[in-house]
Design an enzyme around this catalytic site. Structure first.
Site, PDB file in Angstrom:
ATOM      1  N   CYS A   1       0.812  -1.267   0.048  1.00  0.00           N
ATOM      2  CA  CYS A   1      -0.025   0.030   0.201  1.00  0.00           C
ATOM      3  C   CYS A   1       0.977   1.314   0.043  1.00  0.00           C
ATOM      4  CB  CYS A   1      -1.086  -0.122   1.064  1.00  0.00           C
ATOM      5  SG  CYS A   1      -0.260  -0.081   2.686  1.00  0.00           S
TER       6      CYS A   1
ATOM      7  N   CYS B   1      -3.383  -2.506  -0.862  1.00  0.00           N
ATOM      8  CA  CYS B   1      -2.362  -3.346  -0.231  1.00  0.00           C
ATOM      9  C   CYS B   1      -2.022  -4.639  -1.349  1.00  0.00           C
ATOM     10  CB  CYS B   1      -2.858  -4.237   0.763  1.00  0.00           C
ATOM     11  SG  CYS B   1      -3.101  -2.726   2.175  1.00  0.00           S
TER      12      CYS B   1
ATOM     13  N   LYS C   1      -6.534  -8.537  11.108  1.00  0.00           N
ATOM     14  CA  LYS C   1      -6.407  -7.159  11.215  1.00  0.00           C
ATOM     15  C   LYS C   1      -7.705  -6.502  10.455  1.00  0.00           C
ATOM     16  CE  LYS C   1      -3.781  -3.851   8.508  1.00  0.00           C
ATOM     17  NZ  LYS C   1      -2.659  -3.409   7.276  1.00  0.00           N
TER      18      LYS C   1
ATOM     19  N   ARG D   1      -1.716   6.448   7.922  1.00  0.00           N
ATOM     20  CA  ARG D   1      -1.757   6.592   6.309  1.00  0.00           C
ATOM     21  C   ARG D   1      -1.099   8.052   6.242  1.00  0.00           C
ATOM     22  NH1 ARG D   1      -7.533   3.712   5.570  1.00  0.00           N
ATOM     23  NH2 ARG D   1      -6.715   1.658   6.276  1.00  0.00           N
TER      24      ARG D   1
ATOM     25  N   ARG E   1     -10.493  -0.404   2.339  1.00  0.00           N
ATOM     26  CA  ARG E   1      -9.685  -1.651   2.510  1.00  0.00           C
ATOM     27  C   ARG E   1     -10.660  -2.809   3.049  1.00  0.00           C
ATOM     28  NH1 ARG E   1      -5.072   0.556   1.595  1.00  0.00           N
ATOM     29  NH2 ARG E   1      -3.929   1.826   2.869  1.00  0.00           N
TER      30      ARG E   1
ATOM     31  N   GLU F   1      -9.487 -16.910  10.442  1.00  0.00           N
ATOM     32  CA  GLU F   1      -8.370 -16.200  10.030  1.00  0.00           C
ATOM     33  C   GLU F   1      -6.915 -16.764  10.675  1.00  0.00           C
ATOM     34  OE1 GLU F   1      -7.287 -14.495   7.668  1.00  0.00           O
ATOM     35  OE2 GLU F   1      -9.074 -13.093   6.917  1.00  0.00           O
TER      36      GLU F   1
ATOM     37  N   LYS G   1      -4.716  -6.677  15.291  1.00  0.00           N
ATOM     38  CA  LYS G   1      -4.615  -5.167  15.213  1.00  0.00           C
ATOM     39  C   LYS G   1      -5.827  -4.580  14.742  1.00  0.00           C
ATOM     40  CE  LYS G   1      -2.334  -2.366  11.827  1.00  0.00           C
ATOM     41  NZ  LYS G   1      -1.499  -2.199  10.551  1.00  0.00           N
TER      42      LYS G   1
ATOM     43  N   SER H   1      -1.712   3.825  15.188  1.00  0.00           N
ATOM     44  CA  SER H   1      -1.514   4.914  15.142  1.00  0.00           C
ATOM     45  C   SER H   1      -2.485   5.834  15.899  1.00  0.00           C
ATOM     46  CB  SER H   1      -1.138   5.565  13.765  1.00  0.00           C
ATOM     47  OG  SER H   1      -2.247   5.267  12.908  1.00  0.00           O
TER      48      SER H   1
ATOM     49  N   TYR I   1       4.235   2.739  19.344  1.00  0.00           N
ATOM     50  CA  TYR I   1       4.770   4.012  19.373  1.00  0.00           C
ATOM     51  C   TYR I   1       5.210   4.206  20.410  1.00  0.00           C
ATOM     52  CZ  TYR I   1       2.625   3.328  14.702  1.00  0.00           C
ATOM     53  OH  TYR I   1       2.317   2.667  13.412  1.00  0.00           O
TER      54      TYR I   1
HETATM   55  C1  PBG Z   1      -0.068  -1.290   5.811  1.00  0.00           C
HETATM   56  C2  PBG Z   1      -0.320  -1.200   7.203  1.00  0.00           C
HETATM   57  C3  PBG Z   1      -0.876  -0.113   7.862  1.00  0.00           C
HETATM   58  C4  PBG Z   1      -0.591  -0.507   9.295  1.00  0.00           C
HETATM   59  C5  PBG Z   1       0.176  -1.237   9.369  1.00  0.00           C
HETATM   60  N1  PBG Z   1       0.474  -1.684   8.244  1.00  0.00           N
HETATM   61  C6  PBG Z   1      -2.187   0.554   7.501  1.00  0.00           C
HETATM   62  C7  PBG Z   1      -3.697   0.159   6.680  1.00  0.00           C
HETATM   63  O1  PBG Z   1      -3.738  -1.174   6.777  1.00  0.00           O
HETATM   64  O2  PBG Z   1      -4.105   0.884   6.234  1.00  0.00           O
HETATM   65  C8  PBG Z   1      -1.417   0.475  10.095  1.00  0.00           C
HETATM   66  C9  PBG Z   1      -0.502   0.869  11.590  1.00  0.00           C
HETATM   67  C10 PBG Z   1      -1.084   2.148  12.286  1.00  0.00           C
HETATM   68  O3  PBG Z   1      -2.001   2.474  12.116  1.00  0.00           O
HETATM   69  O4  PBG Z   1      -0.039   2.298  13.334  1.00  0.00           O
HETATM   70  N2  PBG Z   1      -1.003  -2.429   5.382  1.00  0.00           N
END
Ligand code: PBG
Length: 323
Positions: free
Chosen positions: A121, A129, A194, A204, A216, A232, A247, A273, A312
């Site tokens: 991505c 992705c 995820k 992003r 997504r 999954e 996640k 994030s 983080y």
């Molecule tokens: C990529 C990916 C993402 C994150 C980790 N790997 C973004 C998404 O799927 O849009 C998010 C990490 C975060 O928000 O800290 N596929």
């Protein structure tokens, strides 16, 4: 009324509270995510993630030394390309920012375990992705591309790869590609569960990976689903995943707990994030005690069953856990 059992008996003294504490955070629990940008001397702050920067390899090395000195065991690398294209071709380039960073890190900060995020991505012009065919993400066509990306990280010297794309069968495809090329000992940490989460917003911005069209939800999971998470995870176990990740983390602790109960692999959780941004923003306003809320949220993620936490906050938490 006569109380036989009084839970407060064990809470009266600090020493006794410590003795009966069930969950302990350790520096070794944390994985620190970092963003690698092309160029030299690049140090770009990410607006919605105070303290997080996009770094060129030279700057990243400096920060990685700091990470290792804090006693943190591992980093998770995300890359930004020089140029995006339809197929995200730069993701598998040996000259890519991530591949260069891995080579330098393994040479110059050998104590640090280097994990690379495997996804397209950040590298595709459309921001999805996988590869687009007929207006949608083509699952099986994407597998080969993702396997090539993982292989290029392995060749650069990565210690572990972490596929985050959510294509069906990608763990198996990556495992096969790695084994064929002699990397049968390289572990895969799968983003097994995820969710299509709005908590990824600030990331992003950091990775410039917002989809140019659509969203997504055709490949990441529906936040409303829990049983599907077990499916999954089971598929990824069958395909050879070594570590299973959930996640985001805090809004999905029920999923972390279920996976920890069902599977005998290490469980990782990603405090994403948006989770970080919420705490930072409230702290900046003086509305929350940042350190206390950070430690409480990390403790909760571990209590739910996570063995590893991608966060983080890793550096901040490690600094506090030193003493
Ligand atoms: C990529 C990916 C993402 C994150 C980790 N790997 C973004 C998404 O799927 O849009 C998010 C990490 C975060 O928000 O800290 N596929």
């Amino acid at each position: 009324m006569e109380l036989i059992f009084r839970p407060r008996r064990l809470r009266r003294q600090a020493t006794l509270r410590k003795m009966v504490q069930e969950t302990h955070l350790r520096r070794e629990d944390f994985i620190y995510p970092m963003f690698v940008a092309p160029g030299q001397g690049v140090r770009q702050a990410v607006d919605a993630m105070p303290g997080v920067c996009r770094l060129s390899v030279d700057q990243l090395l400096k920060e990685a030394r700091e990470v290792a000195d804090l006693g943190l065991p591992a980093v998770l690398l995300f890359g930004l390309p020089q140029k995006k294209d339809e197929t995200g071709s730069e993701a598998a380039s040996p000259k890519g920012a991530v591949q260069q960073a891995v080579r330098r890190l393994k040479k110059e900060v050998p104590a640090l375990l280097v994990i690379t995020d495997v996804c397209l991505c950040g590298y595709t012009s459309h921001g999805h992705c996988g590869l687009i065919q007929g207006g949608e993400v083509d699952n099986d066509a994407s597998l080969e591309a993702l396997a090539q990306v993982a292989l290029s990280y392995a060749e650069a010297g990565a210690d572990m790869v972490a596929p985050s794309d959510m294509m069906d069968g990608r763990v198996g495809a990556i495992r096969e590609a790695l084994d064929e090329r002699g990397f049968e000992m390289l572990p895969i940490m799968s983003y097994a569960v995820k969710y299509a989460s709005s908590f990824y917003g600030p990331f992003r911005e950091a990775a410039e990976s917002t989809p140019a069209f659509g969203d997504r939800r055709a490949y990441q999971m529906d936040p409303a689903n829990a049983r599907e998470a077990l499916k999954e995870a089971a598929l990824d176990v069958e395909e050879g995943a070594d570590i299973l990740m959930v996640k985001p983390a805090l809004p999905y602790l029920d999923i972390v707990a279920q996976l920890a109960g069902e599977f005998d692999l290490p469980i990782a959780a990603y405090q994403v994030s948006g989770e970080y941004a919420m705490i930072k923003a409230a702290a900046l306003k003086g509305w929350l005690n940042e350190e206390a809320v950070m430690l409480e949220s990390l403790t909760a993620i571990k209590r739910a069953g996570a063995d590893l936490i991608v966060t983080y906050f890793a550096k901040q938490a490690a600094a506090l856990l030193r003493n």
